[in-house]
Design a protein around this motif. Structure first.
Motif, mmCIF file in Angstrom:
data_model
loop_
_atom_site.group_PDB
_atom_site.id
_atom_site.type_symbol
_atom_site.label_atom_id
_atom_site.label_comp_id
_atom_site.label_asym_id
_atom_site.label_seq_id
_atom_site.Cartn_x
_atom_site.Cartn_y
_atom_site.Cartn_z
ATOM 1 N N SER A 36 4.939 10.715 -8.748
ATOM 2 C CA SER A 36 5.601 10.027 -7.631
ATOM 3 C C SER A 36 4.720 8.888 -7.117
ATOM 4 C CB SER A 36 5.899 11.022 -6.506
ATOM 5 O OG SER A 36 4.739 11.744 -6.127
ATOM 6 N N ASP A 74 6.328 7.897 -1.413
ATOM 7 C CA ASP A 74 5.912 9.046 -2.227
ATOM 8 C C ASP A 74 6.104 10.299 -1.380
ATOM 9 O OD1 ASP A 74 4.626 11.016 -3.664
ATOM 10 O OD2 ASP A 74 2.614 10.145 -3.456
ATOM 11 N N SER A 130 1.991 6.230 0.490
ATOM 12 C CA SER A 130 1.658 7.538 -0.068
ATOM 13 C C SER A 130 0.598 8.196 0.800
ATOM 14 C CB SER A 130 1.141 7.416 -1.505
ATOM 15 O OG SER A 130 0.740 8.694 -2.010
#
Length: 339
Positions: free
Chosen positions: A86, A9, A104
């Motif tokens: 995302s 991400d 992420s």
């Protein structure tokens, strides 16, 4: 596993693509088996991808996501309305098998909510847990869980955490028979609340776990245990307190030179060198353990070096097929327990 496919991400974190994109470049240079799937807003990141030669990189590809989960977004809102973010797309890539793991640095609550919804828990796991490897004075690492995914737990859940933490210590940290301890307010058996004492009884009765007893908060970095187990409330407070102390020492070591004496400069240098192993960049990345897929949460304030560490952690967990190993161990432990 010949290739390791990690979805990143690139919109997440306090710094977003300005740090995640260079981190991707660094990770690719360090691990030849690594393939990255970079997920983000095409309009925003294309110039940056071109600048870092990632548009035509043989081991990187880009996937467009039209939305971004903000650091202030409520988890339930993000789960329901940001399905093309995302963060959500990297999880979908893991679910579909296109990626072996995802990383992420975005909103922790949203990531946990989405991950539980998209990937689901492994059989035998009541609640996934956040786990992280902490450095020790001996130069090795201790894994600790839960670090905030569950603010309250029962004894059976802490037993599951102990099993999962042991698997991580064995496979990722290379410890043959990891020592498991419960975080408590004292080392004596009579200390602690009902939850901790009941959990200790269950751990003592489990032959698959090398339970060594209680450990106090001042021993997190001593290497006294290889796995430290606690509920998410206690774990998060302990971790944030430790990180705050590390930041304070870093600030003391880096105090403006014009305001420091010569002896102060020497002391600052020695302090910085002595405790360099506590640099969060070297152990960035907390894994959301107990899911049917690998999810690594990077610190929101992480810069490229720390983000690279999180990417490499995700690849390492994918190499060991961590969810499959955890599922097998849980099945073995609890089938024996029911006999």
């Amino acid at each position: 596993m010949s290739t390791l496919n990690v979805a990143l991400d690139i919109m997440g974190g306090d710094f977003g693509p300005s740090e995640t994109v260079p981190a991707a470049v660094q990770a690719l240079s360090l691990l030849p088996q690594l393939n990255l799937i970079l997920v983000g807003n095409q309009t925003c990141v294309t110039p940056l991808l071109r600048q870092h030669s990632l548009l035509n990189h043989p081991r990187a590809r880009f996937v467009h996501a039209s939305q971004v989960v903000g650091m202030g977004d409520k988890p339930i809102v993000a789960l329901r309305t940001l399905k093309d973010s995302s963060m959500r797309v990297v999880l979908d890539l893991v679910k579909s098998g296109a990626a072996d793991a995802c990383v992420s640095a975005g909103n922790t609550g949203a990531l946990m909510a989405m991950a539980k919804c998209v990937l689901k828990s492994l059989p035998g796991v009541d609640r996934p847990a956040l786990i992280k490897a902490l450095p020790t004075v001996a130069g090795k690492r201790t894994v600790m869980l839960d670090l905030g995914a569950n603010v309250s737990c029962d004894a059976d859940t802490l037993l599951q955490f102990a099993v999962m933490g042991s698997v991580v210590a064995e496979l990722v940290e290379g410890i043959a028979t990891p020592r498991v301890a419960l975080l408590n307010v004292g080392e004596e058996e009579i200390k602690g609340n009902d939850l901790v004492r009941h959990s200790a009884e269950l751990l003592r009765q489990c032959p698959a776990i090398n339970f060594t007893g209680f450990i106090e908060g001042d021993c997190l970095f001593t290497g006294q245990a290889d796995v430290i187990v606690c509920d998410g409330f206690v774990g998060n407070v302990a971790l944030k307190t430790a990180e705050g102390v590390v930041r304070m020492m870093g600030q003391l070591a880096g105090y403006p030179r014009k305001k420091r004496s010569f002896l102060g400069l020497i002391a600052g240098f020695m302090l910085k060198r002595r405790f360099s192993y506590l640099n969060p960049d070297q152990y960035n990345g907390a894994s959301l353990l107990g899911l049917r897929g690998i999810v690594v949460k990077s610190h929101g304030r992480a810069e490229r070096r720390a983000l690279c560490t999180a990417i490499l952690l995700a690849a390492q967990e994918a190499k060991h097929q961590l969810p499959l190993q955890i599922a097998d161990r849980l099945e073995s432990v609890f089938s024996d327990r029911d006999l």
